[in-house]
Scaffold this motif. Structure first.
Motif, mmCIF file in Angstrom:
data_model
loop_
_atom_site.group_PDB
_atom_site.id
_atom_site.type_symbol
_atom_site.label_atom_id
_atom_site.label_comp_id
_atom_site.label_asym_id
_atom_site.label_seq_id
_atom_site.Cartn_x
_atom_site.Cartn_y
_atom_site.Cartn_z
ATOM 1 N N UNK A 20 5.241 -2.147 -13.688
ATOM 2 C CA UNK A 20 6.082 -3.509 -13.391
ATOM 3 C C UNK A 20 5.342 -4.297 -12.153
ATOM 4 N N UNK A 21 4.749 -3.230 -11.220
ATOM 5 C CA UNK A 21 4.222 -3.839 -10.164
ATOM 6 C C UNK A 21 2.530 -4.476 -10.625
ATOM 7 N N UNK A 22 1.904 -3.838 -11.540
ATOM 8 C CA UNK A 22 0.921 -4.260 -12.095
ATOM 9 C C UNK A 22 1.023 -5.532 -13.287
ATOM 10 N N UNK A 23 2.127 -5.595 -13.928
ATOM 11 C CA UNK A 23 2.457 -6.997 -14.442
ATOM 12 C C UNK A 23 2.750 -8.278 -13.561
ATOM 13 N N UNK A 24 3.406 -7.911 -12.428
ATOM 14 C CA UNK A 24 3.557 -8.987 -11.662
ATOM 15 C C UNK A 24 2.276 -9.545 -11.060
ATOM 16 N N UNK A 30 0.709 -1.391 0.039
ATOM 17 C CA UNK A 30 0.032 -0.141 -0.074
ATOM 18 C C UNK A 30 0.832 1.395 0.175
ATOM 19 N N UNK A 31 1.850 1.272 1.008
ATOM 20 C CA UNK A 31 2.584 2.624 0.844
ATOM 21 C C UNK A 31 3.213 2.875 -0.272
ATOM 22 N N UNK A 32 4.033 1.754 -0.840
ATOM 23 C CA UNK A 32 4.703 2.165 -1.975
ATOM 24 C C UNK A 32 3.845 2.250 -3.342
ATOM 25 N N UNK A 33 2.809 1.729 -3.127
ATOM 26 C CA UNK A 33 1.901 2.070 -4.390
ATOM 27 C C UNK A 33 1.099 3.467 -4.304
ATOM 28 N N UNK A 34 1.159 3.979 -2.979
ATOM 29 C CA UNK A 34 0.588 5.125 -2.816
ATOM 30 C C UNK A 34 1.431 6.183 -3.430
ATOM 31 N N UNK A 35 2.713 5.903 -3.047
ATOM 32 C CA UNK A 35 3.796 6.799 -3.621
ATOM 33 C C UNK A 35 3.984 7.016 -5.125
ATOM 34 N N UNK A 36 3.872 5.515 -5.647
ATOM 35 C CA UNK A 36 3.730 5.742 -6.959
ATOM 36 C C UNK A 36 2.665 6.465 -7.719
ATOM 37 N N UNK A 37 1.252 6.293 -7.133
ATOM 38 C CA UNK A 37 0.312 7.270 -7.595
ATOM 39 C C UNK A 37 0.618 8.556 -7.489
#
Length: 407
Positions: free
Chosen positions: A194-198, A165-172
């Motif tokens: 890369x996150x979505x592909x995984x 969650x924290x990492x993805x919030x930063x990416x957003x």
């Protein structure tokens, strides 16, 4: 072949510097900046960046957004930047008919019936966040609630765990506010991809009850969607599913925390919340810059338009000026562009409305008496897709916070 600025001058358009990359006033009072543009409308020319036309009234913006044959979403929607920045997310970086081929299979996943099943989960997230606020005894609404509710719900629906969650919030946030050049744009899109592909690769082998698995099951003309396109679609959903709803929620609560009569009306008559949300979303449209590129010779408000001309659609200006009778929480009908118009209208509008409605219902049931602290001065930031309130500290009374009543 004349320049945009020359043709603007020939048509007698007002010219000003609409600097969406460097105007410090956007951090102090962005709505004052948007309101100022209404005096020059419905069409003006900006010399900032690479130069672009600016549409400022509802009808002009509606006409542009509903006519993709004349006004294309390609090659970029960031028409105001000094350096060209290409936005490649599918399906917003497409024109009909290709756009429709990719959008149509997605519609059932985001329709009102489909998203209604998420009501209990969203309500639980809202209550859990308020529990934490009560335990802490203080609240920054932006940090503790507005940004958390859509992020926690959407990441779970997408299929990502809390550890991401924290990492993805930063990416957003990077995707929303990082647009200084193409390199920065490409970097964040690659990181999200890369996150979505995984995730998609994991679900391809082991499907679950989540959005990633639903995306993999989609078909276009009876054929599966290729992985690259799915990654792009999932990346767009990931970005749009967080910061836009959070931004709208924060501005709605800024208004209610500084307008006691409107807050009291929400508390006394929660049935008005859906209409109130439309009105406050219209007045405080946090939606960022939408632009289009002309595809043919034409005329707009007496101005000669040529292929390749850039136009910026000042949706906030248009929405705030479409009515001139102040704030009416029960206004209907209510025309605005906050969720877009035309073929690119926001696909997630129903989930966004549901999240915001539940957020206001639960908050006002449990914490009906709140206000900004004395001396609070809002600060804002502006990015490639939206404007956002940086912080919203709230003081609240604790005489009523019944969790059962809000469930």
């Amino acid at each position: 072949m004349s320049t945009m600025q020359e043709r603007a001058a020939q048509a007698g358009l007002n010219t000003r510097v609409v600097d969406l990359e460097g105007d410090a006033r956007l951090g102090v009072d962005p709505f004052a900046v948007w309101d100022e543009l209404a005096d020059d409308g419905p069409l003006l020319y900006s010399t900032a960046g690479r130069g672009f036309f600016v549409a400022t009234d509802y009808d002009t913006i509606k006409d542009v957004l509903q006519d993709p044959a004349k006004w294309s979403s390609l090659p970029t929607s960031l028409t105001y930047t000094t350096h060209e920045v290409i936005n490649s997310f599918i399906p917003i970086a497409m024109d009909p008919p290709e756009h429709g081929r990719y959008r149509s299979p997605l519609i059932p996943l985001f329709g009102p019936r489909a998203v209604k099943r998420f009501d209990p989960h969203i309500r639980q997230v809202a209550n859990d966040l308020i529990d934490k606020i009560l335990a802490k005894g203080t609240c920054d609404y932006v940090i503790d609630f507005a940004s958390q509710l859509p992020a926690q719900f959407f990441l779970a629906w997408l299929g990502l765990g809390e550890e991401d969650a924290h990492h993805m919030h930063e990416l957003a946030n990077r995707a929303t506010f990082g647009f200084e050049d193409q390199s920065a744009r490409t970097s964040v899109e690659d990181d999200i991809g890369s996150v979505v592909r995984r995730l998609l690769e994991e679900r391809r082998d082991a499907p679950r009850d989540d959005l990633a698995s639903e995306l993999l099951a989609l078909r276009i003309d009876g054929e599966p969607i290729d992985m690259e396109s799915l990654v792009s679609i999932g990346s767009l959903a990931f970005v749009a599913g967080q910061d836009t709803t959070a931004g709208n929620l924060a501005y709605t609560m800024l208004h209610l925390s500084t307008h006691a009569e409107d807050r009291r009306r929400i508390v006394d008559d929660p049935g008005i919340i859906p209409l109130a949300l439309e009105e406050l979303t219209r007045l405080y449209n946090s939606g960022g810059p939408v632009g289009r590129i002309a595809t043919q010779d034409m005329e707009l408000h007496g101005t000669a338009i040529e292929p390749g001309d850039r136009i910026f659609l000042a949706r906030v200006t248009a929405d705030r000026s479409v009515y001139d009778d102040g704030v009416k929480l029960d206004r209907q009908p209510n025309r605005h562009t906050a969720f877009g118009l035309g073929p690119h209208r926001c696909l997630g509008v129903h989930i966004a409305r549901l999240e915001m409605q539940i957020a206001l219902e639960v908050w006002h049931q449990r914490l009906p008496n709140y206000r900004v602290p004395p001396g609070f001065v809002p600060e804002h930031r502006y990015g490639s897709f939206m404007q956002q309130l940086k912080s919203l500290p709230l003081e609240f009374d604790l005489e009523f916070h019944d969790k059962e009543a809000a469930s």
